[in-house]
Design an enzyme around this catalytic site. Structure first.
Site, PDB file in Angstrom:
ATOM      1  N   SER A 144       0.862  -1.183   0.000  1.00  0.00           N
ATOM      2  CA  SER A 144       0.000   0.000   0.000  1.00  0.00           C
ATOM      3  C   SER A 144       0.899   1.234   0.000  1.00  0.00           C
ATOM      4  O   SER A 144       1.722   1.409   0.903  1.00  0.00           O
ATOM      5  CB  SER A 144      -0.875  -0.031   1.257  1.00  0.00           C
ATOM      6  OG  SER A 144      -1.620   1.153   1.370  1.00  0.00           O
ATOM      7  N   LYS A 170      -0.922  -0.954  -4.543  1.00  0.00           N
ATOM      8  CA  LYS A 170      -2.144  -0.199  -4.217  1.00  0.00           C
ATOM      9  C   LYS A 170      -1.715   1.226  -3.939  1.00  0.00           C
ATOM     10  O   LYS A 170      -0.801   1.459  -3.150  1.00  0.00           O
ATOM     11  CB  LYS A 170      -2.807  -0.837  -2.997  1.00  0.00           C
ATOM     12  CG  LYS A 170      -3.681   0.074  -2.138  1.00  0.00           C
ATOM     13  CD  LYS A 170      -4.438  -0.750  -1.105  1.00  0.00           C
ATOM     14  CE  LYS A 170      -4.675   0.017   0.184  1.00  0.00           C
ATOM     15  NZ  LYS A 170      -5.357  -0.815   1.199  1.00  0.00           N
ATOM     16  N   ASP A 197      -7.123   3.017  -3.364  1.00  0.00           N
ATOM     17  CA  ASP A 197      -7.868   3.048  -2.099  1.00  0.00           C
ATOM     18  C   ASP A 197      -8.180   4.493  -1.742  1.00  0.00           C
ATOM     19  O   ASP A 197      -7.270   5.304  -1.539  1.00  0.00           O
ATOM     20  CB  ASP A 197      -7.037   2.389  -0.992  1.00  0.00           C
ATOM     21  CG  ASP A 197      -7.800   2.241   0.321  1.00  0.00           C
ATOM     22  OD1 ASP A 197      -8.980   2.658   0.386  1.00  0.00           O
ATOM     23  OD2 ASP A 197      -7.220   1.698   1.287  1.00  0.00           O
ATOM     24  N   GLU A 222     -11.062   0.653  -3.784  1.00  0.00           N
ATOM     25  CA  GLU A 222     -11.375   0.309  -2.397  1.00  0.00           C
ATOM     26  C   GLU A 222     -12.044   1.496  -1.698  1.00  0.00           C
ATOM     27  O   GLU A 222     -11.539   2.618  -1.753  1.00  0.00           O
ATOM     28  CB  GLU A 222     -10.045  -0.066  -1.706  1.00  0.00           C
ATOM     29  CG  GLU A 222     -10.162  -0.545  -0.277  1.00  0.00           C
ATOM     30  CD  GLU A 222      -8.786  -0.926   0.300  1.00  0.00           C
ATOM     31  OE1 GLU A 222      -7.811  -1.070  -0.473  1.00  0.00           O
ATOM     32  OE2 GLU A 222      -8.696  -1.078   1.532  1.00  0.00           O
ATOM     33  N   ASP A 247     -13.777  -1.870   2.420  1.00  0.00           N
ATOM     34  CA  ASP A 247     -12.883  -2.018   3.576  1.00  0.00           C
ATOM     35  C   ASP A 247     -13.670  -1.534   4.807  1.00  0.00           C
ATOM     36  O   ASP A 247     -14.329  -2.326   5.490  1.00  0.00           O
ATOM     37  CB  ASP A 247     -11.599  -1.209   3.320  1.00  0.00           C
ATOM     38  CG  ASP A 247     -10.656  -1.140   4.507  1.00  0.00           C
ATOM     39  OD1 ASP A 247     -10.977  -1.664   5.574  1.00  0.00           O
ATOM     40  OD2 ASP A 247      -9.553  -0.527   4.383  1.00  0.00           O
ATOM     41  N   GLY A 299      -4.390  -4.518   5.785  1.00  0.00           N
ATOM     42  CA  GLY A 299      -3.456  -4.287   6.879  1.00  0.00           C
ATOM     43  C   GLY A 299      -3.749  -2.982   7.577  1.00  0.00           C
ATOM     44  O   GLY A 299      -4.455  -2.121   7.038  1.00  0.00           O
TER      45      GLY A 299
HETATM   46  O1  OSB Z   1      -7.351   1.584   4.238  1.00  0.00           O
HETATM   47  O2  OSB Z   1      -6.188  -0.157   3.972  1.00  0.00           O
HETATM   48  C1  OSB Z   1      -6.365   0.919   4.534  1.00  0.00           C
HETATM   49  C2  OSB Z   1      -3.401   1.682   6.791  1.00  0.00           C
HETATM   50  C3  OSB Z   1      -4.037   2.258   7.863  1.00  0.00           C
HETATM   51  C4  OSB Z   1      -5.406   2.438   7.817  1.00  0.00           C
HETATM   52  C5  OSB Z   1      -6.128   2.022   6.707  1.00  0.00           C
HETATM   53  C6  OSB Z   1      -5.493   1.420   5.641  1.00  0.00           C
HETATM   54  C7  OSB Z   1      -4.102   1.277   5.669  1.00  0.00           C
HETATM   55  C8  OSB Z   1      -3.304   0.749   4.571  1.00  0.00           C
HETATM   56  C9  OSB Z   1      -2.009   0.095   4.926  1.00  0.00           C
HETATM   57  O3  OSB Z   1      -3.617   0.866   3.408  1.00  0.00           O
HETATM   58  C10 OSB Z   1      -2.030  -1.343   4.677  1.00  0.00           C
HETATM   59  C11 OSB Z   1      -0.895  -2.056   5.359  1.00  0.00           C
HETATM   60  O4  OSB Z   1      -0.901  -2.209   6.591  1.00  0.00           O
HETATM   61  O5  OSB Z   1       0.010  -2.498   4.653  1.00  0.00           O
HETATM   62 MG    MG Z   2      -8.436   0.524   2.818  1.00  0.00          MG
END
Ligand code: OSB
Ligand code: MG
Length: 377
Positions: A144, A170, A197, A222, A247, A299
């Site tokens: 991400s 992403k 996202d 997302e 999500d 995550g």
């Molecule tokens: O929306 O997926 C999300 C991190 C913190 C809060 C929300 C999100 C995220 C990430 C990081 O996109 C994903 C990761 O932990 O690798």
């Molecule tokens: Mg997300």
């Protein structure tokens, strides 16, 4: 499939809670804000035979969801910990039921459940992956990528992750940083597996902008709209060719059932923290699998504790898309486990040791601790 073989109960003697401040390798920017230090809570279940670890994945501010660290700290120490300690002997499968009368606070519940689960599985010498029904010994690793200063910086960043071997990218988007950023990444890298996202930064009024993303052949978009906008997501899905993935909206197996019934999502991001634990995550996996809906493991910038558990979850058969299960060094220079996850050929290994299969580095844990409290029976 439900759990093939439940874990034996553990005798709970107490819980130790710590707030950690773990520095990030670089600031992480989403549509809702920028983080430079990961504030997170780790929980240790104190049992007669060794104990276990969990992680409460709240962030410092209630910007991703209504939960936040100080709120989770309060509810865990004031209500959830005592309710579990009152029972004395608790099986991991009972934790959600015991905490059910308390509304919400699913991240806090998930952290406590994971600590009990780790304790129970360690006592039996069983790995979490085997317990959940993992069918893989390693999982494909996506990354991400936060919003950067400008599209050129984003391209440079993404290029670095591709060089490291990440198999799916992403990128975070927000109004004004969507079509241009996505175009820059597509132009630079061609047909890589790419998704975006929005972290709920749009409304249905933005449908024309979101439809412009259709031309990039993304794996999915997302959470474009608000957490409780299930009907609007269903409407949006009819206007886009890009698959809509939820999500934030998927807070439980019930929410997942409702979203699918409404046509609000054709892909689901499963995060154990967001839904109240790894067992609820398993239930969502199962219902999506029955419905033919692909899922992937999200995550929350977890430390090595949550990352180990996420790798085990992502090894279940319904996780057919690469997850945000990146290596520890994606976010951290120094982790709190002795063997942080590494990227090998674009994959992360599913731990095979008992429980989470990772050991805590006590020095790192101490160095990052900013608050500590223990409650006992
Ligand atoms: O929306 O997926 C999300 C991190 C913190 C809060 C929300 C999100 C995220 C990430 C990081 O996109 C994903 C990761 O932990 O690798
Ligand atoms: Mg997300």
């Amino acid at each position: 499939m439900p759990i093939a073989s439940p874990a034996a109960p553990v005798t709970l003697e107490g819980f130790e809670f710590r707030v950690l401040h773990v520095p990030l390798v670089a600031p992480f920017t989403t549509s809702f804000g920028t983080e430079s230090v990961r504030e997170v809570i780790v929980v240790r279940a104190l049992t007669s035979d060794g104990g276990g670890w969990g992680e409460i994945v709240t962030q410092a501010d209630p910007l991703y969801s209504s939960e936040y660290t100080q709120g989770a700290w309060d509810v865990a120490l004031r209500f959830f910990g005592p309710a579990l300690l009152d029972r004395g002997s608790v099986a991991p499968e009972e934790v959600a039921t015991i905490l059910e009368p308390f509304k919400g606070h699913r991240m806090a519940k998930a952290g406590l459940e994971l600590a009990v689960l780790d304790a129970a599985l360690r006592a039996q010498g069983r790995p979490l992956g085997e317990y959940l029904g993992a069918v893989r010994d390693r999982v494909p690793s996506g990354v991400s990528v936060g919003i950067q200063r400008d599209p050129a910086a984003l391209v440079e960043n993404v290029g670095g992750y591709l060089d490291e071997g990440y198999v799916r990218i992403k990128i975070k988007i927000k109004p004004g940083r969507d079509v241009g950023d996505t175009a820059a990444v597509r132009d630079a890298f061609g047909a890589i597996p790419l998704q975006v996202d929005a972290n709920s930064a749009y409304t249905l009024a933005d449908v024309d902008t979101l439809a412009e993303l259709d031309r990039f052949d993304l794996l999915l978009i997302e959470q474009p709209l608000q957490e409780d906008d299930l009907v609007d997501h269903a409407t949006l899905a009819t206007r886009l060719t890009t698959p809509v993935c939820l999500d934030e909206s998927i807070t439980s197996a019930k929410a997942a059932t409702d979203a699918l019934a409404l046509g609000a999502a054709s892909v689901i991001n499963i995060k154990a923290g967001r839904v109240g634990g790894y067992l609820e995550a398993l239930a969502i996996h199962d219902l999506c699998r029955d419905a033919g809906i692909p899922v992937w493991c999200g995550g929350m910038l977890e430390t090595g504790i949550g990352r180990a558990a996420n790798a085990a979850l992502a090894a279940l058969p319904g996780f057919t898309l690469p997850g945000d299960v990146s290596a520890s060094d994606r976010f951290y220079l120094r982790d709190i486990v002795t063997e942080p996850a590494v990227l090998e050929d674009g994959h992360v290994r599913v731990p095979t040791g008992p429980g989470l299969g990772v050991d805590i580095d006590p020095v790192a844990l101490e160095d990052f601790t900013v608050a500590r409290d223990v409650i006992r029976r």
